[in-house]
Design a protein around this motif. Structure first.
Motif, short mmCIF file in Angstrom:
data_model
loop_
_atom_site.label_atom_id
_atom_site.label_comp_id
_atom_site.label_asym_id
_atom_site.label_seq_id
_atom_site.Cartn_x
_atom_site.Cartn_y
_atom_site.Cartn_z
N LYS A 194 0.85 -1.20 0.00
CA LYS A 194 0.00 0.00 0.00
C LYS A 194 0.87 1.24 0.00
O LYS A 194 1.92 1.26 0.64
CB LYS A 194 -0.87 0.00 1.27
CG LYS A 194 -2.05 -0.91 1.16
CD LYS A 194 -2.90 -0.85 2.43
CE LYS A 194 -3.96 -1.93 2.39
NZ LYS A 194 -4.42 -2.30 3.73
N GLU A 216 1.75 5.20 0.89
CA GLU A 216 1.49 6.18 1.94
C GLU A 216 0.43 7.16 1.44
O GLU A 216 0.33 7.43 0.24
CB GLU A 216 2.78 6.93 2.25
CG GLU A 216 2.80 7.57 3.62
CD GLU A 216 4.03 8.46 3.83
OE1 GLU A 216 3.99 9.30 4.73
OE2 GLU A 216 5.02 8.30 3.10
N LYS A 224 5.39 9.94 -4.66
CA LYS A 224 6.75 10.35 -4.32
C LYS A 224 6.86 10.46 -2.81
O LYS A 224 5.85 10.66 -2.15
CB LYS A 224 7.09 11.69 -4.99
CG LYS A 224 7.18 11.58 -6.50
CD LYS A 224 7.59 12.88 -7.17
CE LYS A 224 7.59 12.70 -8.69
NZ LYS A 224 7.49 13.98 -9.41
N ARG A 241 7.04 11.81 0.83
CA ARG A 241 6.52 13.03 1.43
C ARG A 241 7.63 14.06 1.65
O ARG A 241 7.44 15.26 1.42
CB ARG A 241 5.87 12.67 2.77
CG ARG A 241 5.18 13.82 3.47
CD ARG A 241 4.97 13.50 4.94
NE ARG A 241 4.21 12.28 5.10
CZ ARG A 241 3.03 12.21 5.74
NH1 ARG A 241 2.53 13.29 6.27
NH2 ARG A 241 2.41 11.08 5.88
#
Lengths: 638, 638
Positions: free
Chosen positions: A322, A324, A398, A400
């Motif tokens: 999964k 973020e 991408k 954080r």
């Protein structure tokens, strides 16, 4: 060559439903292979793995010092030192050495007083087993190190080796064949003539599949001929766990794929309720899954992720990873398609302490939108979309930290911004400039709405014949911004080499029946052109091509490049880059508008430093048509 | 063999300071190599990359349909259809086809009425450029695709190929040589005799370096002889950008490394203010960085990450990746070292809607603690630590979704739990059981404190001669928990093969001067042993070895395995696994205590289903010494 069945209408099967059915039919046999543990990085355990040896596998010294019998040291203290003889009362040990029987404690060398070659003295008692790593302190023989379905990381290789598991059973990588089809496709080698397209979807899929743990096999390009496609599919299902055919999944005259799969096997789904990604085919031939992916890159990659990644994970017995997520504020309204999920590629900026997200182009053919995307917004099938300013959760594409560090540049584009970005990144690898080319006015609005740190602007005010300031006063009244005088640059006519129509003035465009390549409303260059029209007393209706809008100098130049009768207005650097002729029209001020907060930040000041650096100035001067302002005075507004 | 300079005291240089100095001295020349774009996954661009061709590079149809001249369609409507002739007024186009001049719009095939082979009729006007992908819609020739320092992803390969960038300049991977040193080391091949250790640090480092984008080179094992180390170091600095030597970085008698580096070059730092990871050497020889890493695995890998990863990233011109963080509640007090940073490996459980974190073993030799760690807690140098219940931010070593999904098992360990975990994972790849072996009483306390979903328990109450229930009533009064009667199992004496001392009773242990291998306080087996002692009227002081504590059945068995005079109390499965003899002492109830919330959850009910499945029961019965309870009645407490 017009064909039967052109007007196929695709289904709108819910994505999860289509996936569940696909997984249900996925019966490829899971094969185990045994490989050296040292080579197992990223592979997935096929069975639970148990330690074959304890670590340590003997009682080991945890310190450099002497091994002693604890009970012989109990009486030691400062007033009553105990002397021990080498080989009788103690032996020297280094970290990791075996503690020989009958010794049962270690004293650190720092606390040992060496009397002579044979004798040491100690003044503190040792407790039994002190500074000894007992058998199995780290790993106990026969304990379970990993369950099945564990993806092996570097440190895992350590415990495998430490516990004498020299070979490890892993799941064979599932073979995913990729068949590119299309008469128009050529593999990327040398020139690509008009009407031909470079086959790149296959190479992208190869690399996604590799990342997800599959074994990709890219076949030669197959022509749009049913018999060739049929033959290739039959070969591929023999040799693979999953077969991908790309494209031919929609409803065009040469979209045979669905018919062929139906003929050779079974089609479960043709069309899912998603935008993009709708025209996908999910089926099987001879108990092997066959997936027909659309030709548009963004559709193809999304379908690949939705349908192929779960199959690979299922084969490997691992959960689908999964991404973020991040809660962001929407910079504008985003409309969804009723009855279908919409996946919107988003750019995200961290401006004034807030994450602001805006949609990137939604066309499924714009691969760059996926390259540039910081995140992906899902609008569920039952929703009509979201309002400007709403908070939504988006999946990050991408990291954080990268998003948070980026400088968001908006407004009018200039080629020098790329050079600036590159020089800035040389100084600090973690800073980069993310730019979108929306034109000067839109750049001002982005600053106003808190969506950008910097906007490039060259808005000429016809009343005062000055740049930018009147616009900032009118549209950004009350906001704390700083205008940094950046460059002077040349605007002029971009014309094909040799200027075949002999364009010199705006009047020539009409008289010589040139095809004008225009810029979008709100672009500084558009405002300049409209002013030239007005000055010449001409109407835009007389200009052929005035209605069609391009979004950057380079797009204008690219259009001019392929049309002998074309002319555009743009900057010298675009003409030079695209090898066009350039007829100068005016000099203009291209300036940088920044939020005061950004301008005064460490990042902002570093940017100014780079702008004023010798190497950057030389980069810009080397292009030609520019003058970099020397330590100009920034103008504050509030 | 005792040596000069044994008592070296290491520095406590702050980590960031040591890193800054190291980076300052890192001057290895950055080399660019040009590789095929199709092979560039994960590589890093050395220079900005510009598009060589637009995509599309001609005006292309975006739909299947007909290309028309828009102006010839303007009058079309339902009452006034317009007919067009093939080759004059229209041509057929498929998606991706070039729009031939002078056509300038596309009408979708669905809106075209085919009158005959030559003629079509339309009833709606086309606007100019509709359904045409103009040149450069995706990528414009000469636009910057990527800056330098961009790590290439699958989709990036797509835009490279689409814009005719067939080869791409990337930074050469920096070569990192790894020299394992130590007389005690052997490479993992076949048997490892006592006193010898498997070299595994090198293989772990190879794989970390590979993941970070470096090119690792693992050399042969070098003996602890200064002249050999010297020669190898000089060779390695010639061939590498960075050289790692492992170990010999502390202050033992054979820790020559620091002297040799000083002699051949320069040592910047010997010892950093971190626990673990303190004894690291940072230096250089002939303008190449040389790093001496400690021998203890956890120290070595942390130092590798702190000092080698930043060098690799610096070489590649990319920022050092940051890990995701998570705010968690601490399950117990954690003490720090004043004046040094402490890095604590943590396990995290998501229990009752909260993330609870607990420290794993802190010893630098326990590699498994790093394997098991969900996160890493940093206690800053100036802090003494954190209190139980405090909220702290920790860096995640595993994905948050994996942590959230995991079932936290605590308390007494039984080998059947591993089998259960494996069977459960077969059903649902995303669920796994994370177990820590802390003993029955500690398991009860973990449930009480909300740190675990399940605890394995076999606490015999001597008063009532019943299991578990009296303890739950006493210690968990008022809490909503469920006790699930799981297994009956055999406890007995674990003795070496053939039972050389002839142990039958607890009295035999004293009389035959056996070495007893005890369990920790609070373990069910310890309570059983104490009861046996009491019943026999014996004192624990008469038992040799009573003070030393083991934390699992397998640890006891591992100790017994290497000592002919040893005896322990434990379960049959441990004896069988370790090939020991087993003298039965009693049957006991090993039960699962769960929070009511977990027991009644979907996950909890799935667990019960697996426990009652035929395949799991057969797994357990195959070990021997067990009886699985058949659909027992769970007991509710509140």
């Amino acid at each position: 060559m017009m064909k039967y069945k052109r007007k196929i209408y695709l289904q709108d099967t819910p994505r999860q439903e289509a996936l569940n059915e696909l997984l249900h039919h996925f019966t490829s046999e899971r094969i185990t292979e045994t490989i050296r543990s040292t080579e197992a990085l990223g592979r997935v355990t096929a069975h639970p793995v148990f330690a074959k040896m304890s670590n340590p596998h003997y009682h080991a010294s945890a310190m450099d010092g002497i091994a002693v019998k604890a009970e012989e040291t109990f009486s030691a203290h400062e007033q009553n030192p105990v002397q021990l003889k080498l080989g009788e009362g103690f032996v020297y040990v280094n970290t990791g050495n075996e503690i020989p029987s009958p010794y049962n404690a270690v004293i650190m060398i720092e606390y040992v007083d060496e009397i002579d070659e044979e004798t040491v003295e100690i003044i503190e008692p040792a407790s039994p087993w002190q500074h000894i790593r007992p058998i199995g302190e780290d790993i106990i023989q026969e304990e379970m190190l990993f369950p099945q379905g564990h993806k092996i990381r570097p440190v895992d290789i350590g415990v495998l080796l430490a516990s004498q598991v020299i070979e490890v059973p892993v799941v064979k990588k599932p073979v995913v064949s990729i068949i590119p089809t299309g008469d128009e496709l050529v593999f990327p080698n040398g020139e690509t003539p008009p009407g031909k397209l470079v086959e790149f979807n296959g190479s992208v899929m190869v690399n996604y599949i590799r990342e997800w743990g599959g074994e990709p096999a890219l076949s030669a390009i197959v022509k749009d001929r049913p018999e060739e496609i049929r033959e290739k599919l039959l070969d591929a299902v023999e040799a693979s766990d999953i077969v991908i055919i790309n494209a031919g999944s929609s409803a065009g005259s040469e979209d045979y794929t669905v018919h062929i799969i139906e003929e050779l096997g079974e089609v479960f789904t043709h069309g899912v309720a998603t935008r993009p990604g709708k025209p996908v085919i999910l089926g099987r031939i001879k108990d092997k899954i066959v997936i027909g992916l659309p030709g548009y890159p963004v559709s193809a990659y999304l379908d690949l992720e939705w349908f192929v990644q779960p199959l690979i994970c299922d084969y490997l017995q691992i959960p689908v990873p999964k991404r973020e997520t991040l809660t962001v504020k929407l910079g504008r309204r985003i409309v969804g398609t009723m009855g279908a999920e919409d996946f919107i590629r988003m750019s995200i900026g961290y401006v004034n302490g807030e994450y602001i997200a805006n949609p990137l182009p939604r066309a499924a053919g714009v691969t760059m939108s996926l390259v540039k995307a910081d995140g992906m917004l899902l609008i569920p099938a039952h929703s009509l979309g979201y309002e400007q300013g709403e908070s939504v959760e988006i999946e990050l594409l991408k990291p954080r930290s990268e998003i948070k560090q980026a400088i968001v540049f908006n407004g009018s584009h200039d080629l020098s911004i790329d050079l600036l970005s590159s020089r800035l990144k040389e100084q600090d690898y973690s800073t980069k400039i993310i730019s979108s080319h929306v034109g000067s006015m839109a750049g001002l609005m982005a600053i106003k709405k808190g969506e950008a740190h910097i906007a490039g602007t060259h808005l000429l005010d016809p009343e005062t014949n000055t740049y930018n300031v009147p616009y900032i006063k009118r549209f950004l009244a009350g906001q704390e911004v700083v205008l940094y005088p950046f460059l002077k640059r040349k605007q002029g006519w971009l014309v094909p080499k040799g200027n075949p129509l002999g364009i010199e003035t705006v009047k020539d465009i009409i008289e010589k029946e040139a095809h004008f390549v225009n810029r979008q409303k709100g672009a500084g260059t558009r405002i300049l052109f409209d002013m030239l029209l007005k000055e010449a007393g001409l109407s835009s209706e007389e200009i052929a091509g005035y209605q069609r809008e391009m979004f950057s100098h380079l797009s204008v130049a690219a259009e001019v490049k392929v049309d002998e009768k074309a002319v555009g207005l743009g900057i010298y650097s675009a003409a030079k880059t695209m090898e066009l002729d350039f007829i100068p029209v005016s000099d203009e001020s291209y300036e940088l508008l920044m939020t005061k907060e950004f301008f005064e930040s460490v990042q902002g000041q570093k940017l100014i430093e780079v702008i004023q650096s010798d190497c950057f100035r030389q980069d810009v001067l080397a292009i030609g048509g520019y003058e970099v302002m020397d330590h100009p005075e920034p103008v504050y507004f509030s």
